[in-house]
Design a protein around this motif. Structure first.
Motif, mmCIF file in Angstrom:
data_model
loop_
_atom_site.group_PDB
_atom_site.id
_atom_site.type_symbol
_atom_site.label_atom_id
_atom_site.label_comp_id
_atom_site.label_asym_id
_atom_site.label_seq_id
_atom_site.Cartn_x
_atom_site.Cartn_y
_atom_site.Cartn_z
ATOM 1 N N ALA A 224 -15.226 -19.149 -67.861
ATOM 2 C CA ALA A 224 -16.752 -19.697 -67.040
ATOM 3 C C ALA A 224 -16.050 -20.271 -66.285
ATOM 4 O O ALA A 224 -16.931 -20.467 -64.876
ATOM 5 N N THR A 228 -17.016 -20.209 -61.671
ATOM 6 C CA THR A 228 -18.314 -20.968 -61.351
ATOM 7 C C THR A 228 -17.414 -21.717 -60.174
ATOM 8 O O THR A 228 -18.324 -22.038 -59.159
ATOM 9 N N ASN A 229 -15.917 -22.262 -60.492
ATOM 10 C CA ASN A 229 -15.087 -22.734 -59.651
ATOM 11 C C ASN A 229 -14.943 -22.607 -58.389
ATOM 12 O O ASN A 229 -14.970 -22.872 -57.140
ATOM 13 N N CYS A 231 -16.924 -19.747 -57.542
ATOM 14 C CA CYS A 231 -18.128 -19.950 -56.795
ATOM 15 C C CYS A 231 -18.369 -21.097 -55.920
ATOM 16 O O CYS A 231 -18.717 -20.963 -54.753
ATOM 17 N N TYR A 232 -17.956 -22.236 -56.926
ATOM 18 C CA TYR A 232 -18.239 -23.319 -55.618
ATOM 19 C C TYR A 232 -17.417 -23.318 -54.527
ATOM 20 O O TYR A 232 -17.807 -24.069 -53.685
ATOM 21 N N SER A 288 -24.730 -26.058 -65.778
ATOM 22 C CA SER A 288 -25.270 -25.508 -65.029
ATOM 23 C C SER A 288 -25.969 -25.776 -63.417
ATOM 24 O O SER A 288 -27.101 -25.109 -62.779
ATOM 25 N N ALA A 291 -24.852 -25.124 -60.489
ATOM 26 C CA ALA A 291 -24.480 -24.241 -59.292
ATOM 27 C C ALA A 291 -26.328 -24.532 -57.916
ATOM 28 O O ALA A 291 -26.117 -24.025 -56.933
ATOM 29 N N HIS A 379 -22.999 -17.845 -59.560
ATOM 30 C CA HIS A 379 -22.249 -19.331 -60.371
ATOM 31 C C HIS A 379 -23.708 -20.021 -61.344
ATOM 32 O O HIS A 379 -23.041 -20.242 -62.670
ATOM 33 N N LEU A 382 -23.336 -17.429 -64.928
ATOM 34 C CA LEU A 382 -21.826 -17.071 -65.207
ATOM 35 C C LEU A 382 -22.221 -18.607 -66.249
ATOM 36 O O LEU A 382 -20.838 -18.687 -66.927
ATOM 37 N N ALA A 383 -22.218 -19.476 -65.896
ATOM 38 C CA ALA A 383 -22.730 -21.017 -66.043
ATOM 39 C C ALA A 383 -22.977 -20.732 -67.702
ATOM 40 O O ALA A 383 -22.201 -21.565 -68.532
#
Length: 424
Positions: A224, A228-229, A231-232, A288, A291, A379, A382-383
């Motif tokens: 995860a 998410t990274n 996405c960031y 979470s 995001a 994000h 997924l988090a």
């Protein structure tokens, strides 16, 4: 904690390198945008640092469990100091080209691949188990403080003197970090078990993989984190462009990064005191919030709402990190911790170069705001996905954390809470 000499040198080394890192992020971004005006070029320069970081992470973890960790970290810091000094000279002289910056940042990433996996293992060697959450939280606070002060200073340099001077300070920060780590030098008995070199590298990597895959809570959370990274990473590429085009320029991006740092300081302060009975579940819910900056930038029409969203994201991330690191240091054997940490960082970084490289093309195809909105929503989903894994939902705190919590006041502990956590 800072009264402990070895931890104090460790803390100062991390403070120095973190300060430089957070200075160079906006400086490098505006240096590249000033050269070519291309978001795509910025994504390529950032990806050039991340690709070798990912590719060599496992080798770095194996070496950190085979060699004295502080020595590996000192060598990596010296290399990064030289690389950033060369980058600063090119930018200040006005001769920097995208290809040159990519090559230098690739060397920087390779050195970081040796440095990063050793950090958790060196902290485990330096700090007793019952004090590790406090030690990790203090590191989080100083990292967050650097996120506040460093972008402000970098923005000042960009506006008044140029991006090259911020990169020069970054080079100095790695040199200072190396000097502090050289003073640490743990006792020989605390050095990695594999330091005698009796096992082959491939065998070390296999052992690390076995430890990694045997724990569902480890690979699910790292998977995860990787996504998410990624996405960031889109936010870090498109954020400067939105700030430049719609929010008033580099100062707006500096304010957003400062807001993120302020939230991270607050999250680190929270992590100093909380002792959740189910630390991983609590940590996932906190993560979470990470995001929020991407979603805030997608809807941004002025700077203050994005700064608030960045604050929320920083707070959530920095509550997550110390809880996660403390559980990892408690549950993974010392002789394997750097190897497992290497798989952790490999997974966490794996999607970064993809996010950085695709941010520009995606924004060109769908528009910057729509791209940020879609990525921010992905994000968020997924988090929280790791909560589907039972071990993540039900992992209990350890005896040291329970003792600390109970020492701060009467807490009823149920029979269920006294059961030891199962280790695969």
């Amino acid at each position: 904690m800072l009264r402990v000499r070895r931890y104090r040198w460790f803390f100062l080394a991390q403070l120095s390198s973190c300060f430089g890192d957070f200075m160079v992020a906006p400086a490098l971004a505006f240096a590249v945008l000033g050269m070519s005006g291309s978001v795509g070029d910025l994504g390529l320069v950032l990806a050039a640092r991340t690709v070798p970081l990912v590719a060599l992470m496992l080798v770095g973890g194996a070496l950190a469990d085979r060699l004295p960790r502080y020595a590996v970290m000192v060598g990596a810091d010296v290399t990064r100091a030289l690389v950033q000094a060369a980058t600063a000279v090119l930018v200040l002289a006005g001769h920097a080209q995208v290809g040159q910056l990519m090559a230098l940042q690739a060397v920087h990433g390779a050195a970081s691949a040796l440095f990063v996996p050793a950090v958790s293992g060196l902290l485990q060697q330096t700090v007793p188990e019952g004090q590790r959450q406090e030690a990790n939280a203090l590191l989080g606070i100083q990292r967050s403080a650097a996120q506040i002060a460093a972008p402000l200073l970098a923005t000042l340099f960009v506006v008044t003197a140029g991006a090259g001077w911020a990169i020069a300070v970054d080079a100095l920060s790695f040199a200072i970090s190396a000097l502090c780590l050289a003073r640490l030098r743990p006792a020989r008995a605390a050095e990695p078990v594999a330091a005698r070199g009796t096992r082959r590298l491939l065998s070390d990597l296999h052992d690390g993989w076995r430890e990694f895959r045997s724990r569902a809570w480890v690979w699910s959370l790292i998977g995860a984190a990787s996504l998410t990274n990624g996405c960031y990473a889109v936010f870090t590429v498109l954020g400067p462009e939105v700030s430049e085009r719609a929010l008033g320029g580099p100062g707006a991006w500096g304010a957003v990064l400062t807001g993120f740092g302020a939230g991270a300081v607050s999250g680190g302060a929270v992590a100093l005191y909380i002792r959740p009975r189910r630390p991983l579940r609590f940590a996932v819910l906190a993560a979470s919030l990470f995001a929020a900056p991407t979603l805030g930038m997608a809807w941004a029409t002025s700077v203050p709402p994005v700064v608030v969203a960045a604050f929320v994201g920083g707070l959530g991330l920095m509550v997550f990190n110390p809880l996660w690191e403390t559980v990892l240091q408690r549950e993974v054997p010392a002789a394997s911790l750097s190897k497992v940490s290497a798989y952790e960082w490999l997974g966490s970084y794996a999607m970064l170069p993809l996010g950085q490289a695709l941010a520009g093309p995606a924004a060109g195809l769908w528009g910057t705001r729509d791209t940020l909105l879609a990525v921010g929503l992905a994000h968020l989903v997924l988090a929280v996905a790791p909560l589907a894994v039972r071990d993540v939902r039900e992992m209990r705190d350890g005896p040291a954390e329970r003792d600390t919590r109970e020492a701060r006041g009467p807490v009823a502990v149920s029979e269920e809470q006294s059961v030891n956590v199962r280790k695969d």
